[in-house]
Design an enzyme around this catalytic site. Structure first.
Site, mmCIF file in Angstrom:
data_model
loop_
_atom_site.group_PDB
_atom_site.id
_atom_site.type_symbol
_atom_site.label_atom_id
_atom_site.label_comp_id
_atom_site.label_asym_id
_atom_site.label_seq_id
_atom_site.Cartn_x
_atom_site.Cartn_y
_atom_site.Cartn_z
ATOM 1 N N ASP A 154 7.356 -25.449 -9.885
ATOM 2 C CA ASP A 154 7.096 -25.442 -8.445
ATOM 3 C C ASP A 154 8.138 -24.689 -7.632
ATOM 4 O OD1 ASP A 154 4.828 -27.123 -8.881
ATOM 5 O OD2 ASP A 154 6.216 -28.796 -9.116
ATOM 6 N N GLY A 179 20.288 -28.089 -10.193
ATOM 7 C CA GLY A 179 21.038 -27.249 -11.118
ATOM 8 C C GLY A 179 20.818 -25.784 -10.764
ATOM 9 N N THR A 201 23.622 -31.603 -12.850
ATOM 10 C CA THR A 201 23.053 -31.351 -14.183
ATOM 11 C C THR A 201 23.928 -32.006 -15.246
ATOM 12 O OG1 THR A 201 22.631 -29.735 -15.949
ATOM 13 C CG2 THR A 201 24.142 -29.029 -14.263
ATOM 14 N N ILE A 202 23.267 -32.562 -16.250
ATOM 15 C CA ILE A 202 24.042 -33.101 -17.371
ATOM 16 C C ILE A 202 24.739 -31.974 -18.132
ATOM 17 C CG2 ILE A 202 22.596 -35.153 -17.712
ATOM 18 C CD1 ILE A 202 21.450 -33.679 -20.246
ATOM 19 N N ASP A 203 24.230 -30.732 -17.969
ATOM 20 C CA ASP A 203 24.737 -29.621 -18.787
ATOM 21 C C ASP A 203 26.131 -29.159 -18.372
ATOM 22 O OD1 ASP A 203 22.197 -29.729 -19.899
ATOM 23 O OD2 ASP A 203 21.429 -28.122 -18.618
ATOM 24 N N ARG A 239 20.992 -36.602 -42.659
ATOM 25 C CA ARG A 239 20.000 -37.094 -41.700
ATOM 26 C C ARG A 239 20.302 -36.510 -40.327
ATOM 27 N NH1 ARG A 239 17.961 -38.321 -45.762
ATOM 28 N NH2 ARG A 239 17.154 -40.337 -46.455
ATOM 29 N N HIS A 284 16.196 -37.045 -24.311
ATOM 30 C CA HIS A 284 16.259 -37.444 -22.897
ATOM 31 C C HIS A 284 17.006 -38.751 -22.650
ATOM 32 C CE1 HIS A 284 13.312 -34.277 -22.950
ATOM 33 N NE2 HIS A 284 13.588 -34.102 -21.685
ATOM 34 N N GLN A 297 19.929 -38.820 -22.889
ATOM 35 C CA GLN A 297 21.110 -38.290 -22.177
ATOM 36 C C GLN A 297 20.864 -38.160 -20.676
ATOM 37 O OE1 GLN A 297 22.746 -34.851 -24.959
ATOM 38 N NE2 GLN A 297 20.634 -35.363 -25.382
ATOM 39 N N ARG A 298 19.617 -38.108 -20.290
ATOM 40 C CA ARG A 298 19.326 -37.907 -18.866
ATOM 41 C C ARG A 298 19.014 -39.211 -18.141
ATOM 42 N NH1 ARG A 298 15.935 -32.859 -18.826
ATOM 43 N NH2 ARG A 298 14.507 -34.048 -17.546
HETATM 44 O O1 F6P Z 1 19.071 -28.960 -17.824
HETATM 45 C C1 F6P Z 1 18.966 -30.289 -18.257
HETATM 46 C C2 F6P Z 1 18.228 -30.371 -19.556
HETATM 47 O O2 F6P Z 1 18.222 -31.720 -19.976
HETATM 48 C C3 F6P Z 1 18.778 -29.472 -20.666
HETATM 49 O O3 F6P Z 1 19.927 -29.972 -21.273
HETATM 50 C C4 F6P Z 1 17.580 -29.379 -21.579
HETATM 51 O O4 F6P Z 1 17.607 -28.181 -22.313
HETATM 52 C C5 F6P Z 1 16.412 -29.397 -20.621
HETATM 53 O O5 F6P Z 1 16.887 -29.956 -19.399
HETATM 54 C C6 F6P Z 1 15.232 -30.191 -21.121
HETATM 55 O O6 F6P Z 1 14.188 -30.045 -20.232
HETATM 56 P P1 F6P Z 1 12.873 -30.942 -20.262
HETATM 57 O O7 F6P Z 1 13.169 -32.218 -19.541
HETATM 58 O O8 F6P Z 1 11.870 -30.138 -19.548
HETATM 59 O O9 F6P Z 1 12.543 -31.203 -21.689
#
Ligand code: F6P
Length: 361
Positions: A76, A115, A138-140, A279, A285, A287-288
């Site tokens: 968007d 971001g 951003t987590i990045d 393994r 996600h 992480q988010r």
């Molecule tokens: O930019 C944040 C991020 O979590 C990146 O680390 C990752 O590559 C991307 O977004 C994943 O995006 P999506 O939520 O669309 O899978």
């Protein structure tokens, strides 16, 4: 003096978004008497006029909550907006519609929390002459012109916790355990979590790896009587002379490349080369999501307060940033001019080498 601002959250979510929204609303209302309009689902809400007034009630209790009460989207783009025509999707410039929506809602300035994708859009809106302030999210941790983005530290903690758990099972089964983490084209999450979680090998996009070199690190551990190893690999890591692993392309996103799969690729090869059972865990996600840690709550609050201060100081076309221990503003143009990668002489990388972490080179 600006009387009403709009705020939106754009791109992938991260811990601390609600803490920024809360700080902006509280500071605007308590200190400056500014009204705040929440824009839903990122720039989609700006084009589709999905607006809601934000008062003290609407932000009550959201400080520790993950996600964003406004919703977000990494699609968007108003300058290239997906529109269905029959069974086809075409991309149109809807920026004039968005500005008209702001005008009719009395929104005089946009605070964009995002971001690099969202802040690039914010910069284009500023270039059209509409006032904009950016907040780095951003987590990045890959945004240029700021030492830190909020959300990053919480993601590092999640990855560190995963490494701690992988250690115990790696040791019990004498296995190689690989953890694939996010970060896009930068290795900040993998490097910091790798150090915090005691990884034996850390693979980041900035240092292309050589599988043979990784096996040397693992063999050395076996010689020291360590029958297991833990490896953290950034999703953007790539072999020397090779490419990043792209899981899929998603058209219409600000970045169509969805990375993923490097963990399994490295795992298969290392199992063959070392004979050790291997393994792979893809943290994804996790992480988010979830509650921001206290560092991110504080940083998010400082950013929110600084964004409102910038509004009242008459600043425009800037992003709030952390430089050293100080919050400041930097031109949006500078913030989106490039990504922030891990410098090869970064102190954390040198520390990793110094304590014997293999970097695959
Ligand atoms: O930019 C944040 C991020 O979590 C990146 O680390 C990752 O590559 C991307 O977004 C994943 O995006 P999506 O939520 O669309 O899978």
């Amino acid at each position: 003096m600006v009387k009403r601002i709009g705020i939106l959250t754009g791109g992938g979510d991260c811990p601390g978004l609600n803490a920024v929204i809360r700080a902006i609303v509280k500071s605007s209302i308590y200190t400056y008497g500014i009204e705040v309009v929440g824009i839903s689902d990122g720039f989609k809400g700006a084009v589709e006029k999905m607006f809601q007034p934000l008062d003290l009630n609407s932000i009550s209790g959201i400080l520790p909550r993950g996600g964003t009460i406004l919703g977000t989207s990494n699609r968007d783009n108003p300058f290239s907006y997906a529109v269905k025509v029959g069974d086809k999707t075409v991309y149109e410039d809807r920026s004039a519609q968005m500005l008209e929506n702001f005008r009719t809602a009395g929104i005089e300035l946009l605070v964009a929390i995002g971001g690099d994708g969202s802040l690039n859009i914010a910069k284009e809106i500023f270039d059209l002459g509409f006032p904009v302030i950016g907040v780095p999210k951003t987590i990045d941790n890959d945004l240029f012109a700021t030492d830190a983005t909020f959300g990053y530290q919480t993601a590092v903690e999640t990855a560190c916790d995963a490494l701690d758990k992988l250690h115990t099972t790696a040791e019990s089964h004498h296995r190689i355990m690989i953890l694939e983490v996010m970060g896009r084209y930068a290795g900040w999450i993998a490097l910091a979590a790798g150090i915090a979680g005691g990884a034996d090998v850390v693979l980041i996009p900035e240092i292309p790896y050589d599988l043979f070199k990784i096996t040397k690190t693992l063999e050395k551990r076996v010689q020291q009587g360590k029958k297991y190893s833990v490896i953290i690999v950034a999703e953007g890591a790539k072999p020397f002379g090779g490419q990043m692993v792209v899981e899929k392309r998603i058209e219409g996103r600000t970045d169509p490349i969805k990375l993923g799969g490097i963990g399994n690729r490295v795992g298969e090869k290392l199992e063959q080369m070392t004979g050790m059972e291997t393994r792979v865990t893809v943290l994804g996600h996790l992480q988010r999501g979830g509650s921001p840690n206290s560092y991110d709550r504080i940083l998010a609050t400082r950013y929110g307060v600084a964004a409102v201060e910038a509004v009242t100081n008459g600043e425009n076309g800037v992003m709030v940033a952390l430089q050293g221990s100080q919050i400041c503003t930097v031109p949006l143009a500078e913030a989106v001019s490039q990504l922030k990668f891990v410098p090869l002489n970064h102190e954390l990388l040198l520390a990793a080498r110094s304590i014997g972490i293999g970097l695959g080179d």
